[in-house]
Design a protein around this motif. Structure first.
Motif, PDB file in Angstrom:
ATOM      1  N   SER A   1      30.919  29.887  32.069  1.00 51.10           N
ATOM      2  CA  SER A   1      30.927  31.327  32.314  1.00 51.10           C
ATOM      3  C   SER A   1      32.047  31.985  31.507  1.00 51.10           C
ATOM      4  CB  SER A   1      31.136  31.607  33.801  1.00 51.10           C
ATOM      5  OG  SER A   1      30.129  31.005  34.570  1.00 51.10           O
ATOM      6  N   LYS A   2      31.767  33.163  30.959  1.00 51.28           N
ATOM      7  CA  LYS A   2      32.781  33.890  30.211  1.00 51.28           C
ATOM      8  C   LYS A   2      33.699  34.668  31.139  1.00 51.28           C
ATOM      9  CE  LYS A   2      30.050  34.374  25.985  1.00 51.28           C
ATOM     10  NZ  LYS A   2      29.451  35.324  25.004  1.00 51.28           N
TER      11      LYS A   2
ATOM     12  N   LEU B   1      36.631  25.821  37.605  1.00 45.82           N
ATOM     13  CA  LEU B   1      37.231  26.446  36.442  1.00 45.82           C
ATOM     14  C   LEU B   1      38.587  27.031  36.815  1.00 45.82           C
ATOM     15  CD1 LEU B   1      34.100  28.411  35.122  1.00 45.82           C
ATOM     16  CD2 LEU B   1      35.035  26.299  34.173  1.00 45.82           C
ATOM     17  N   ALA B   2      39.320  27.435  35.809  1.00 47.60           N
ATOM     18  CA  ALA B   2      40.562  28.166  36.011  1.00 47.60           C
ATOM     19  C   ALA B   2      40.580  29.335  35.047  1.00 47.60           C
ATOM     20  CB  ALA B   2      41.772  27.266  35.773  1.00 47.60           C
ATOM     21  N   ALA B   3      41.134  30.472  35.487  1.00 46.84           N
ATOM     22  CA  ALA B   3      41.128  31.705  34.696  1.00 46.84           C
ATOM     23  C   ALA B   3      42.553  32.103  34.346  1.00 46.84           C
ATOM     24  CB  ALA B   3      40.451  32.822  35.486  1.00 46.84           C
ATOM     25  N   TYR B   4      42.691  32.729  33.176  1.00 50.81           N
ATOM     26  CA  TYR B   4      44.001  33.194  32.734  1.00 50.81           C
ATOM     27  C   TYR B   4      44.125  34.715  32.692  1.00 50.81           C
ATOM     28  CZ  TYR B   4      45.619  28.595  31.178  1.00 50.81           C
ATOM     29  OH  TYR B   4      46.053  27.297  31.142  1.00 50.81           O
ATOM     30  N   THR B   5      42.998  35.429  32.584  1.00 49.26           N
ATOM     31  CA  THR B   5      43.056  36.879  32.406  1.00 49.26           C
ATOM     32  C   THR B   5      42.521  37.595  33.637  1.00 49.26           C
ATOM     33  OG1 THR B   5      42.815  36.690  30.009  1.00 49.26           O
ATOM     34  CG2 THR B   5      42.313  38.828  30.984  1.00 49.26           C
ATOM     35  N   LEU B   6      43.293  38.559  34.105  1.00 51.91           N
ATOM     36  CA  LEU B   6      42.939  39.371  35.266  1.00 51.91           C
ATOM     37  C   LEU B   6      42.684  40.803  34.806  1.00 51.91           C
ATOM     38  CD1 LEU B   6      42.879  40.176  38.323  1.00 51.91           C
ATOM     39  CD2 LEU B   6      45.374  40.311  38.207  1.00 51.91           C
ATOM     40  N   THR B   7      41.518  41.347  35.155  1.00 56.03           N
ATOM     41  CA  THR B   7      41.180  42.725  34.800  1.00 56.03           C
ATOM     42  C   THR B   7      40.872  43.515  36.070  1.00 56.03           C
ATOM     43  OG1 THR B   7      40.258  42.065  32.661  1.00 56.03           O
ATOM     44  CG2 THR B   7      39.624  44.232  33.507  1.00 56.03           C
ATOM     45  N   VAL B   8      41.493  44.655  36.194  1.00 55.30           N
ATOM     46  CA  VAL B   8      41.271  45.562  37.324  1.00 55.30           C
ATOM     47  C   VAL B   8      40.382  46.709  36.847  1.00 55.30           C
ATOM     48  CG1 VAL B   8      42.365  47.240  38.846  1.00 55.30           C
ATOM     49  CG2 VAL B   8      43.426  45.008  38.496  1.00 55.30           C
TER      50      VAL B   8
END
Length: 365
Positions: free
Chosen positions: A243-244, A282-289
């Motif tokens: 997943s992107k 998975l693990a995520a690095y970018t957080l978008t609000v």
């Protein structure tokens, strides 16, 4: 010369609504809307074909759907039921090929180039899959068959519901040329408007634009547009697709204004999104609000971290920082969302230091 691929795109018909009509006979043959209630701030997640006759479609505000069809039946989604049916459908796909790329609960690409069943005919295989789905779920699916993913996707929409359509290699280029640009999969409203500004209204018009001009206006996507208007798409069916991004959002029942209320809602959404990331291993690095104000003006703010965002990672200070230099606290807000991206499998990650995201402490081992 590479052998011609055989790609099938399966798309369930009005999936959420069809499951509801199957499970609840009183909903059958009636306009049914799955999603927000008629007087709520929600949107239509799915609707039956009976409702579509009134101009209702997914992502439409529920209030507008009610105005278009006051007699429609509104029901809340039952995602557990939809996931259960999706699991049955995917097991059917696995009986035919390992090369399956799910796009969502109700949609997938299959590469059957090397499948020998049904004389190796992709059309016969697609028809057999449709029959299996109907027998095992009492639901209908539409299938598109072609030599690449783009054309298979377009073909599956042609004879809905319960459709089956084939686009052969000899037909692919001509099919793409006659297609209105707004119908191209992957070209949304904003991109279509940019195309129209270039006097591009059909695939044939798009074919007249040079690759250099397309890349100048659309960046990396320009190469893709250059290819698909010629019926060319070399993207493989990826059965290990990562997943992107993973996101969640909520349309608030009432507008909220205070910064703390907004942060509390974002914190809850962040936990949901982080748990979804963890469920996919998975693990995520970018957080978008994502913030949509009462007047429908929408903004986003992002932060990329040096450590992965997990269900045990702390957001202390991050949300507040993202809300700086916005109108949060001064303008009322109707919708909030959180998206996590820059996803990787943990095996690809080094051992980072993690902080506790959903507790008060800001340091952890």
């Amino acid at each position: 010369m590479r052998p011609t691929r055989k790609i099938i795109h399966i798309d369930m018909d009005a999936f959420f609504a069809a499951v509801e009509q199957r499970d609840f006979p009183q909903y059958r043959n009636k306009p049914l809307i799955v999603g927000g209630q008629p007087f709520s701030r929600g949107v239509v997640a799915a609707c039956s074909y009976e409702a579509r006759k009134y101009g209702i479609h997914s992502a439409m505000p529920s209030s507008k759907a009610y105005r278009l069809c006051p007699q429609a039946i509104f029901v809340k989604p039952r995602f557990d039921a939809y996931r259960e049916v999706s699991g049955i459908i995917r097991s059917i796909f696995a009986d035919y090929t390992e090369l399956v790329e799910p796009v969502s609960l109700d949609e997938a690409y299959l590469d059957v180039s090397d499948v020998g069943r049904h004389q190796g005919s992709a059309t016969l295989i697609a028809n057999a899959i449709k029959t299996d789905i109907q027998q095992k779920t009492q639901l209908t699916a539409s299938a598109g068959v072609s030599y690449n993913k783009f054309l298979a996707k377009m073909a599956s929409a042609i004879n809905k519901p319960d459709g089956l359509y084939l686009i052969t290699p000899e037909q692919g280029g001509a099919f793409a040329e006659q297609l209105p640009i707004g119908k191209f999969h992957g070209i949304g409203k904003a991109t279509a408007e940019k195309m129209h500004a270039l006097d591009v209204h059909t695939g044939s018009d798009l074919k007249k634009i040079s690759l250099e001009i397309l890349q100048q206006h659309f960046g990396k996507a320009g190469h893709h547009y250059y290819a698909i208007c010629r019926g060319i798409d070399h993207r493989p069916v990826n059965n290990h697709r990562v997943s992107k991004s993973i996101g969640v959002e909520t349309t608030l029942q009432q507008d909220i204004t205070t910064t703390q209320d907004i942060i509390d809602h974002l914190q809850a959404l962040l936990k949901k999104a982080a748990l979804k990331v963890a469920e996919k291993h998975l693990a995520a690095y970018t957080l978008t609000v994502k913030i949509k104000y009462h007047d429908f003006i929408q903004i986003t703010r992002s932060r990329t971290l040096t450590h992965p965002i997990t269900p045990t990672l702390s957001s202390d200070g991050i949300l507040e920082d993202l809300l700086k230099n916005t109108d949060v606290g001064n303008r009322s807000v109707r919708l909030l969302g959180i998206t996590l991206s820059s996803l990787n499998h943990p095996s690809q990650l080094q051992q980072p230091q993690q902080i506790d995201l959903f507790n008060n402490s800001s340091v952890a081992s």
